[in-house]
Write a protein that holds these residues in place. Structure first.
Motif, short mmCIF file in Angstrom:
data_model
loop_
_atom_site.label_atom_id
_atom_site.label_comp_id
_atom_site.label_asym_id
_atom_site.label_seq_id
_atom_site.Cartn_x
_atom_site.Cartn_y
_atom_site.Cartn_z
N PRO A 170 -67.28 -85.14 -42.49
CA PRO A 170 -67.73 -84.68 -41.55
C PRO A 170 -68.53 -83.34 -42.01
N VAL A 171 -70.11 -83.99 -41.35
CA VAL A 171 -71.14 -82.49 -41.91
C VAL A 171 -71.72 -82.27 -40.71
N ALA A 172 -71.22 -81.17 -40.25
CA ALA A 172 -71.64 -80.64 -38.90
C ALA A 172 -73.69 -80.15 -39.18
N VAL A 173 -73.87 -79.69 -38.52
CA VAL A 173 -75.37 -78.81 -38.39
C VAL A 173 -75.28 -77.12 -39.19
N PRO A 174 -76.50 -77.41 -39.80
CA PRO A 174 -76.44 -76.15 -40.85
C PRO A 174 -75.97 -74.57 -40.06
N SER A 175 -76.37 -74.72 -39.36
CA SER A 175 -75.52 -73.11 -38.08
C SER A 175 -73.77 -73.06 -38.31
N THR A 176 -73.49 -73.94 -38.31
CA THR A 176 -71.82 -74.06 -37.85
C THR A 176 -71.00 -73.00 -39.79
N LEU A 177 -72.56 -73.49 -40.92
CA LEU A 177 -71.34 -72.75 -41.80
C LEU A 177 -71.13 -71.80 -41.84
N LEU A 178 -71.80 -70.97 -41.25
CA LEU A 178 -71.98 -69.87 -41.12
C LEU A 178 -70.39 -69.53 -40.38
N GLN A 179 -69.39 -69.80 -39.63
CA GLN A 179 -68.57 -70.02 -39.24
C GLN A 179 -67.74 -70.59 -39.70
N ARG A 180 -67.53 -71.59 -41.08
CA ARG A 180 -67.09 -72.79 -41.50
C ARG A 180 -66.89 -71.84 -43.47
N ARG A 181 -66.80 -71.34 -43.92
CA ARG A 181 -67.04 -70.48 -44.61
C ARG A 181 -66.37 -68.56 -45.01
N ASN A 211 -70.50 -42.25 -30.53
CA ASN A 211 -70.21 -42.96 -31.82
C ASN A 211 -71.74 -42.82 -32.00
N LEU A 212 -71.50 -42.20 -33.52
CA LEU A 212 -72.51 -41.88 -34.58
C LEU A 212 -73.45 -43.38 -35.39
N ALA A 213 -72.31 -44.40 -34.83
CA ALA A 213 -72.85 -45.48 -35.54
C ALA A 213 -73.40 -46.22 -35.10
N PRO A 214 -74.54 -46.63 -35.82
CA PRO A 214 -76.03 -47.39 -35.29
C PRO A 214 -75.26 -48.63 -34.79
N ALA A 215 -75.68 -49.40 -34.00
CA ALA A 215 -75.36 -50.46 -32.81
C ALA A 215 -75.51 -51.69 -34.13
N TYR A 216 -74.44 -52.73 -34.07
CA TYR A 216 -74.56 -53.06 -35.34
C TYR A 216 -74.73 -54.19 -35.14
N LYS A 217 -75.69 -55.11 -35.94
CA LYS A 217 -76.48 -56.62 -35.67
C LYS A 217 -76.16 -57.12 -37.29
N VAL A 218 -76.32 -58.64 -36.68
CA VAL A 218 -75.43 -59.30 -37.89
C VAL A 218 -77.01 -59.80 -38.57
N PRO A 219 -77.18 -59.37 -39.78
CA PRO A 219 -78.72 -59.83 -40.69
C PRO A 219 -79.11 -61.34 -40.39
N ALA A 220 -79.89 -60.93 -40.16
CA ALA A 220 -80.49 -62.35 -40.09
C ALA A 220 -80.71 -62.59 -41.07
N THR A 221 -80.65 -64.59 -40.97
CA THR A 221 -80.61 -65.11 -42.18
C THR A 221 -81.44 -66.79 -41.65
N PRO A 222 -82.33 -67.29 -42.50
CA PRO A 222 -82.65 -68.63 -42.19
C PRO A 222 -81.72 -69.86 -41.95
N VAL A 223 -81.74 -70.01 -40.98
CA VAL A 223 -81.37 -71.55 -40.73
C VAL A 223 -82.11 -72.90 -40.66
N ALA A 224 -81.75 -73.59 -41.54
CA ALA A 224 -82.52 -74.98 -40.64
C ALA A 224 -81.61 -75.90 -40.00
N ALA A 225 -82.85 -77.26 -39.00
CA ALA A 225 -81.56 -77.27 -38.40
C ALA A 225 -80.79 -78.62 -38.86
N LEU A 228 -77.09 -67.91 -48.60
CA LEU A 228 -78.76 -69.20 -48.40
C LEU A 228 -77.88 -69.32 -50.01
N GLY A 229 -77.11 -68.82 -51.03
CA GLY A 229 -76.14 -69.72 -52.10
C GLY A 229 -75.66 -70.77 -50.87
N ALA A 230 -75.28 -71.03 -49.90
CA ALA A 230 -73.95 -71.18 -49.39
C ALA A 230 -75.06 -72.50 -48.40
#
Length: 486
Positions: free
Chosen positions: A278-289, A21-35, A380-382
């Motif tokens: 109901p508003v969850a912590v910011p990190s859950t937004l990555l799964q909710r949008r 497999n010649l594709a690079p190992a995939y990693k989700v790009p890092a983004t700043p997430v507030a607590a 970041l826009g979300a």
């Protein structure tokens, strides 16, 4: 070693190479997430079992008419139908890419009457010039996926299909939020019209009283003119508000897929309660949008395309097999003496391409960088949208408290001014000023209430509605049902 033995030996080697497999190992790009989010307001901290409704998030507003309109949107909206068709196209392209895992098998038959040249090379003296050829047979061809090209192509197709599923969910959420926003704005206009109509009735009574006092010589014609001006001004406001309502009603008609000329909604003036969201912590937004999920899947797709581009540097191996019958007579075509076959591998390798493959790999890497940057921008826009709507609801809540106090004081001032005017203790100018202040204050209360409701819709939209990333594995259904957007 016999040819057949060499072929059998080559097959396991090809299978082993197919694991590359010649594709690079995939990693989700890092983004700043507030607590946590900065603002607090009319919402509740969500728990794992206390998220937005999995479906029909607009039910938080408790309006049956809105529920019916949302169902009509799902069944009839043109933009949603177009998004569904785009998703179905992506699914078909994914299945097309997946067909590369399997051999291609074909069959054919032919009957040819032909003539060869008298001066053809190697033609025998007794060979006929005209003759018939009958054939019947089958072919099998299979390209061994030595370097993971097919696998990466399939992975890219799957990622794109999942991205378009998230796109479909995003379009649906956007349209549902737009419908809820327009509907709540329409309800706010109904309340404004009710207030204006009540003011018109009160101002007509005030004008009648002023005319009676003028006829009795108690007040001047100036008071009558002021009363008439006040009444006509509010009537004009009523007509302008009716025009705004009609435009909003037409916008709703388009959303639910109906002709604006034949669509109407009855006026409703009952107050719509502001829901607790109901508003969850910011990190859950990555799964909710859904738009975040779509951007992430396209980043994974671009990463897989790098492997596809790199595989062009290496040779391709194809296994071919043919078998059938060949004869100059149709009657005995399918007999053993006429049996023919051919089997063997073929290897193709590009030696020089003028830098084409190098450019393709560079383009694929740049596309992956672009997709990663877009993903970070969407995230970041979300976060910004959620933060902005939380802050807006918080500030509107504080403004509503002050506006309600202002409305109460203005109504008290109007009552006092009318009492004093009836006994001749003040001029009608004081009444006009009190009427204007009371109407503006009461209209401000209604306007702020509508702004709060519309801001809550935008907050729900920013939170991803009732969607979750797990729905990417589910098949959307359009037309009277729910889609991946929930």
């Amino acid at each position: 070693m016999r040819r057949a033995d060499r072929l059998l030996l080559a097959l396991p080697m090809a299978a082993a190479l197919a694991g590359c497999n010649l594709a690079p190992a995939y990693k989700v790009p890092a983004t700043p997430v507030a607590a946590q989010y900065r603002d607090t307001g009319p919402w509740v901290q969500a728990q794992p079992a206390d998220q937005l409704p999995r479906a029909d998030w607009w039910s938080l507003y408790g309006d049956p008419q809105l529920d019916q309109l949302q169902q009509r949107l799902l069944a009839n909206n043109a933009d949603l139908a177009a998004a569904l068709a785009h998703y179905q196209q992506a699914q078909a392209l994914f299945r097309e890419a997946r067909s590369g895992y399997f051999p291609q098998i074909g069959a054919g038959a032919g009957a040819v009457r032909q003539r060869q040249s008298d001066n053809a090379p190697l033609r025998g003296a007794t060979s006929p010039a005209d003759y018939d050829t009958y054939t019947a047979g089958a072919q099998l061809s299979y390209e061994v996926d030595l370097w993971g090209q097919v696998r990466d192509t399939v992975a890219a197709g799957r990622d794109e299909a999942q991205a378009t599923a998230a796109d479909l969910a995003s379009v649906q959420l956007s349209l549902q939020a737009q419908l809820a926003d327009n509907y709540l704005a329409l309800r706010g206009l109904d309340q404004q019209l009710q207030l204006l109509q009540q003011s018109i009735d009160a101002y007509q009574k005030a004008l009648h009283l002023t005319q009676q006092l003028h006829n009795g010589g108690i007040v001047s014609g100036l008071d009558v003119a002021r009363a008439q001006t006040q009444l006509s001004t509010v009537k004009s406001q009523w007509s302008q508000t009716v025009a705004q309502r009609e435009a909003m009603q037409d916008a709703i008609a388009v959303l639910v897929g109906e002709s604006a000329s034949e669509f109407s909604l009855p006026a409703q003036t009952a107050a719509v309660p502001l829901p607790q969201i109901p508003v969850a912590v910011p990190s859950t937004l990555l799964q909710r949008r859904p738009d975040i999920a779509a951007a992430e899947r396209r980043t994974a797709e671009a990463n897989a395309e790098i492997g596809v581009a790199r595989s062009a540097y290496f040779p391709s191996l194809t296994l071919d097999a043919q078998g059938g019958f060949l004869s100059k007579r149709y009657a005995d075509l399918l007999t053993a003496p006429n049996h023919v076959w051919a089997i063997g591998p073929s290897l193709l390798f590009d030696i020089f391409d003028g830098g084409k493959r190098k450019a393709q790999v560079a383009a694929a890497k740049a596309a992956a960088d672009e997709a990663g940057a877009k993903y970070r921008g969407v995230v970041l826009g979300a976060f910004q949208q959620v933060q902005d709507n939380l802050a807006q609801l918080d500030r509107l809540g504080s403004a509503m408290v002050d506006q309600q106090a202002a409305s109460t004081a203005a109504q008290r001032s109007l009552d006092l001014a009318m009492k004093q005017y009836k006994v001749g203790a003040t001029s009608y100018l004081d009444v006009v000023q009190a009427q204007t202040a009371a109407l503006q204050a009461q209209s401000g209360v209604l306007s702020l209430g509508t702004q709060q409701l519309r801001a809550s819709v935008q907050l729900i939209r920013a939170l991803g509605g009732g969607w979750s990333r797990a729905q990417l594995a589910q098949k959307p259904v359009h037309g009277g049902g729910t889609t991946a957007g929930g």
